[in-house]
Design an enzyme around this catalytic site. Sequence first.
Site, PDB file in Angstrom:
ATOM      1  N   TYR A  45       0.717  -1.220   0.054  1.00 54.39           N
ATOM      2  CA  TYR A  45       0.082  -0.007   0.241  1.00 54.39           C
ATOM      3  C   TYR A  45       0.902   1.207   0.128  1.00 54.39           C
ATOM      4  CZ  TYR A  45       0.562  -0.686   5.027  1.00 54.39           C
ATOM      5  OH  TYR A  45       1.116  -0.910   6.188  1.00 54.39           O
ATOM      6  N   GLY A  48       1.415   3.027  -3.665  1.00 54.46           N
ATOM      7  CA  GLY A  48       0.481   3.874  -4.246  1.00 54.46           C
ATOM      8  C   GLY A  48      -0.331   5.002  -3.249  1.00 54.46           C
ATOM      9  N   HIS A  49       0.252   5.052  -2.260  1.00 52.62           N
ATOM     10  CA  HIS A  49      -0.337   5.967  -1.350  1.00 52.62           C
ATOM     11  C   HIS A  49       0.542   6.531  -0.118  1.00 52.62           C
ATOM     12  CE1 HIS A  49      -3.039   6.992   2.179  1.00 52.62           C
ATOM     13  NE2 HIS A  49      -3.981   7.025   1.365  1.00 52.62           N
ATOM     14  N   PHE A  50       1.328   7.531  -0.674  1.00 51.58           N
ATOM     15  CA  PHE A  50       1.326   8.086  -2.115  1.00 51.58           C
ATOM     16  C   PHE A  50       2.840   8.145  -2.737  1.00 51.58           C
ATOM     17  CE2 PHE A  50      -1.832   9.995   0.643  1.00 51.58           C
ATOM     18  CZ  PHE A  50      -3.018   9.921  -0.216  1.00 51.58           C
ATOM     19  N   VAL A  55       2.458   7.090   3.091  1.00 48.13           N
ATOM     20  CA  VAL A  55       1.739   7.015   4.318  1.00 48.13           C
ATOM     21  C   VAL A  55       0.856   5.927   4.409  1.00 48.13           C
ATOM     22  CG1 VAL A  55       1.980   9.450   4.819  1.00 48.13           C
ATOM     23  CG2 VAL A  55      -0.092   8.792   3.996  1.00 48.13           C
TER      24      VAL A  55
END
Length: 145
Positions: A45, A48-50, A55
């Site tokens: 995760y 892509g975040h971010f 985070v």
Amino acid sequence: MIWDKIKIKSVLPHRDPFLFIDEVIEIDGTDRVVAVTYLKEAESYFKGHFPGNPVMPGVLIIEAMAQASAILFSLDRPEVAKEHPDYYLGKVKSEFLAPAYPGDKLIVESKKVKFLDNAAITDTLVKVDDRIIAKANLIFSIKKR
């Protein structure tokens, strides 16, 4: 450490990559547990975040709180927990005060507000070092299989 991953998996139905409790470090009877989540840089995760500023998504922080709360419920209601029920998060009132980054050690504390055989209410908080980064009041139901 009081509970390791093996003990945690004996209570929670979750498995990697959706098991967010790495260890339980403190148990205060059936009133409170303190658990730990280690945020590894390799977690998918974060990609892509971010990108460029990774985070942990807030919904995953809430999931870690819910898992710690299910562990606490299992201590309070062992006769229900031994049947490996399903846990359904029903209502969340949360506050996010700061982000969680790769490499952080999340300290997840869950306190009992009210437990019944088929429902539970907990107050939870998440810290990084001595900073509170999130708080939530969770209401969830427990359904026997």
